[in-house]
Scaffold this motif. Structure first.
Motif, short mmCIF file in Angstrom:
data_model
loop_
_atom_site.label_atom_id
_atom_site.label_comp_id
_atom_site.label_asym_id
_atom_site.label_seq_id
_atom_site.Cartn_x
_atom_site.Cartn_y
_atom_site.Cartn_z
N CYS A 31 14.83 19.65 16.37
CA CYS A 31 13.89 18.62 16.81
C CYS A 31 12.90 19.23 17.80
O CYS A 31 13.29 19.96 18.70
CB CYS A 31 14.65 17.48 17.47
N PHE A 33 11.42 18.05 20.26
CA PHE A 33 11.55 17.65 21.66
C PHE A 33 12.87 18.06 22.30
O PHE A 33 12.93 18.29 23.50
CB PHE A 33 11.41 16.13 21.79
N CYS A 34 13.95 18.09 21.53
CA CYS A 34 15.26 18.32 22.16
C CYS A 34 16.07 19.41 21.48
O CYS A 34 17.15 19.76 21.96
CB CYS A 34 16.06 17.03 22.20
N CYS A 45 14.09 14.11 15.87
CA CYS A 45 15.37 13.42 15.70
C CYS A 45 15.23 11.93 16.04
O CYS A 45 14.27 11.53 16.70
CB CYS A 45 16.45 14.07 16.58
N CYS A 48 14.84 10.97 19.80
CA CYS A 48 13.55 11.28 20.41
C CYS A 48 12.44 10.39 19.85
O CYS A 48 11.47 10.09 20.56
CB CYS A 48 13.21 12.76 20.21
ZN LIG Z 1 15.20 15.18 19.56
#
Ligand SMILES: [Zn+2]
Ligand SMILES: [Zn+2]
Length: 258
Positions: A31, A33-34, A45, A48
């Protein structure tokens, strides 16, 4: 030639050996962001998608597991500062790979470190994130600045609930004017609670974008990109004195940063 700080085989000066560099690689799409494993590159994901983040991307080398986690602990808790440059070389490589394959906007970036409060700095003697940021900026030949700072000392986040973490970190970061695009460097991405507050402070001070650049991400159980169980690490094949044997798993509830 020097010795690889991870497996003690011959290696270029201030670098891991080629075998370790190969093993310490971010594998599989995560993902944006994470870093949670996802089906294909560029996917975000479910969590997020719901949550939204003040940072634009997370770049990391490897999950916080096995010999990689052991090396990060050596830097943080045993003051193995000679690891800074080999780590930063891998951060620079990861950044370049991500720029190439993840449609990272090509613009002028500056490097900023996750700050440490001066009280903690005095007791520890060094801020590993600051040293990594210094070295990364040299590797990428870009500016290193530190407009971001902590307004107060925060308690250890380990064992705190999400709400308690938020309260503990409330207004704990501030920033001087911070226009432009930033690479925010830290060692381990765990819950993202600190990153969230730090990125918010940079944004509030005028940052156009904030990308997190981290050595590792802590996987939730079962969402790892790697499994050291049953996987032979280069170091265990070659080393007479590997730093620590895998596996060492961390959990999302134990934030190794605090
Ligand atoms: Zn994420
Ligand atoms: Zn090695």
């Amino acid at each position: 030639m020097d010795r690889c700080p991870a497996c003690s085989t011959p290696a270029p000066r201030h670098r891991f050996c080629a075998g370790c560099e190969e093993d310490f690689t971010n594998q599989g799409p995560g993902c944006r962001f994470c870093g949670t494993p996802v089906g294909h590159a560029g996917q975000i994901c479910g969590q997020c998608l719901q949550q939204g983040h003040p940072w634009d991307r997370l770049h990391f080398i490897h999950d916080f597991q096995g010999p990689w986690a052991a090396l990060i602990r050596r830097l943080k808790y045993q003051g193995a500062l000679t690891l800074t440059d080999p780590f930063a070389a891998l951060l620079a490589r990861q950044w370049r790979v991500d720029v190439q394959y993840q449609a990272v906007p090509m613009t002028v970036y500056q490097v900023v470190a996750m700050p440490m409060h001066r009280t903690r700095l005095l007791s520890r003697g060094f801020n590993q994130a600051g040293l990594l940021a210094d070295s990364l900026a040299r590797h990428l030949a870009i500016a290193r600045r530190q407009p971001l700072y902590r307004t107060r000392e925060t308690p250890p986040l380990e064992g705190l609930s999400r709400t308690e973490r938020r309260r503990a970190l409330d207004r704990a970061f501030a920033s001087e004017a911070a226009g432009g695009h930033w690479l925010l460097v830290d060692d381990v991405f765990t819950t993202g609670a600190s990153a969230r507050q730090a990125a918010r402070a940079l944004r509030a001070a005028g940052a156009d974008s904030v990308s997190l650049v981290m050595l590792a991400r802590t996987p939730l159980s079962g969402d790892s990109h790697h499994s050291w169980l049953g996987q032979t690490w280069h170091g265990t094949r070659c080393a007479e004195d590997a730093p620590e044997s895998p596996p060492h798993f961390a959990s999302r509830s134990s934030d190794p940063r605090r």
